[in-house]
Write an enzyme that holds these catalytic residues in place. Sequence first.
Site, mmCIF file in Angstrom:
data_model
loop_
_atom_site.group_PDB
_atom_site.id
_atom_site.type_symbol
_atom_site.label_atom_id
_atom_site.label_comp_id
_atom_site.label_asym_id
_atom_site.label_seq_id
_atom_site.Cartn_x
_atom_site.Cartn_y
_atom_site.Cartn_z
ATOM 1 N N TRP A 1 0.870 -1.144 -0.162
ATOM 2 C CA TRP A 1 -0.021 0.030 0.034
ATOM 3 C C TRP A 1 0.867 1.106 -0.085
ATOM 4 O O TRP A 1 0.402 2.253 -0.774
ATOM 5 C CB TRP A 1 -0.806 0.153 1.168
ATOM 6 C CG TRP A 1 -1.974 -1.395 1.128
ATOM 7 C CD1 TRP A 1 -2.156 -2.207 2.134
ATOM 8 C CD2 TRP A 1 -3.056 -1.275 0.083
ATOM 9 N NE1 TRP A 1 -3.168 -3.254 1.570
ATOM 10 C CE2 TRP A 1 -3.766 -2.395 0.612
ATOM 11 C CE3 TRP A 1 -3.196 -0.915 -1.237
ATOM 12 C CZ2 TRP A 1 -4.708 -3.103 -0.337
ATOM 13 C CZ3 TRP A 1 -4.231 -1.325 -1.984
ATOM 14 C CH2 TRP A 1 -4.984 -2.268 -1.659
ATOM 15 N N ASP B 1 -1.791 6.763 6.167
ATOM 16 C CA ASP B 1 -2.708 5.851 5.882
ATOM 17 C C ASP B 1 -3.234 4.876 7.005
ATOM 18 O O ASP B 1 -2.150 3.943 7.284
ATOM 19 C CB ASP B 1 -2.337 5.097 4.514
ATOM 20 C CG ASP B 1 -3.481 3.996 4.106
ATOM 21 O OD1 ASP B 1 -4.228 3.876 4.771
ATOM 22 O OD2 ASP B 1 -2.976 3.256 2.873
ATOM 23 N N LYS C 1 -12.326 -1.684 6.628
ATOM 24 C CA LYS C 1 -11.525 -2.468 7.488
ATOM 25 C C LYS C 1 -11.800 -2.255 8.998
ATOM 26 O O LYS C 1 -11.916 -3.206 9.652
ATOM 27 C CB LYS C 1 -10.084 -2.167 7.184
ATOM 28 C CG LYS C 1 -9.726 -2.772 5.990
ATOM 29 C CD LYS C 1 -8.302 -2.794 5.450
ATOM 30 C CE LYS C 1 -8.048 -3.246 4.082
ATOM 31 N NZ LYS C 1 -7.714 -2.063 3.185
HETATM 32 C C1 LIG Z 1 -7.180 -1.821 2.072
HETATM 33 C C2 LIG Z 1 -6.286 -0.824 2.238
HETATM 34 C C3 LIG Z 1 -5.898 0.309 1.159
HETATM 35 C C4 LIG Z 1 -6.851 0.171 -0.021
HETATM 36 O O1 LIG Z 1 -8.210 0.770 0.129
HETATM 37 P P1 LIG Z 1 -9.222 1.038 -0.749
HETATM 38 O O2 LIG Z 1 -10.298 1.578 0.125
HETATM 39 O O3 LIG Z 1 -9.433 -0.331 -1.348
HETATM 40 O O4 LIG Z 1 -8.744 1.827 -1.727
HETATM 41 C C5 LIG Z 1 -4.601 1.090 1.554
HETATM 42 N N1 LIG Z 1 -4.288 1.035 2.425
HETATM 43 C C6 LIG Z 1 -4.109 0.123 3.356
HETATM 44 C C7 LIG Z 1 -3.214 0.180 4.669
HETATM 45 C C8 LIG Z 1 -5.025 -0.954 3.133
HETATM 46 O O5 LIG Z 1 -5.230 -1.969 4.064
#
Ligand SMILES: *Cc1c(COP(=O)(O)O)cnc(C)c1O
Length: 355
Positions: free
Chosen positions: A101, A168, A192
């Site tokens: 990511w 993030d 998540k």
């Molecule tokens: C799942 C995830 C993403 C991607 O998320 P989307 O909403 O599918 O774009 C980005 N960063 C992390 C740390 C993730 O776990």
Amino acid sequence: MKKHNFSAGPCILPQEVLAKSAEAILNFDGLNLSLIEISHRSKEFIAVMDKAVSLVKELLNLPEGYSVLFLQGGASLEFLMTPYNIMKVGGKAGYLDTGAWSSKAIKEAKLLGDVEVFASSKDKTYNYIPKNYTVPKDVDYIHVTSNNTIYGTQIKDFPKTDAPLVADMSSDIFSRQLDFSKFDIIYAGAQKNMGPAGATLVVVKDEILGKTGRQIPAMLDYQSHIKNDSMFNTPAVFSVYVSMLTLQWLKDLGGIPAIEKINEEKAALLYAEIDRNPHFKGFAEKEDRSLMNVTFNLTNEADQEAFDKIWNAAGISGIKGHRSVGGYRASIYNAMPIESVQVLIDAMQQLEKQN
Ligand SMILES: *Cc1c(COP(=O)(O)O)cnc(C)c1O
């Protein structure tokens, strides 16, 4: 019987939140209308959005001067939106590369300026968090991924910097206590630890915006979303509603301090079994282990068929590791009950007894 859902994302949500959401799909708030067929500008939905925003501010203990947005496009669009909004024209940013990511975020930022990757753990398939790096000084911002969903590592000490700090936090937001006021932008896909896919939470410190010297397309401009209270266009109403319910569930539980304690307990139980049971070994370096995504492998690949049979029979779902790591990944997000963690541990012990 409901399965024990260890999926990495979309992932488990509190059962009571699912029940309330199902009800709102049929009859929202006694209106005899569905939540997903009323105007996002109705007073009923505006109340949902306001509540979601105020719960985020309260749970994260944010001081004045932050805006909370519910956008779309996932965390993946934030990889681009962040540099669009705070990387100066001809500017530069520093990125910590702790996984797939992070790498995707780096790739997008490079479209808009210079990127210095000041440390990376790619040399060991990202099974650790780099330390003892030098944080670049001449940058518009520093970007980190707080929890690495695929590898099961989590940052405990964030880089110290005077530049704006961007994180993030897709897979660990609302799971542990942090001084959230140290961050200038936090973003997270809802799916998540907060709600269904569709909404992206963005927390942004207002004073860092409007300084790039670049024209920003309206949909990519945090300021257009701030001015319109996340209703510049139609928001992801269902995802925002379920997120609001999940945040209310968390608040009723005692907020982040309470859930952190439970999360630590769940993770400690599972890691202890991984370390004790000779049939398994952890993937991530111990000191960098994630409280949310627990990655582990079999010590003997030949046990795979037997173990897969055991956990399937126990009603466990979603523990296959990411294809880049292999093995297993048990995601034990906020809504995962400790009883389900115990079922997984029992399955691991059953493999030991069989051999
Ligand atoms: C799942 C995830 C993403 C991607 O998320 P989307 O909403 O599918 O774009 C980005 N960063 C992390 C740390 C993730 O776990």
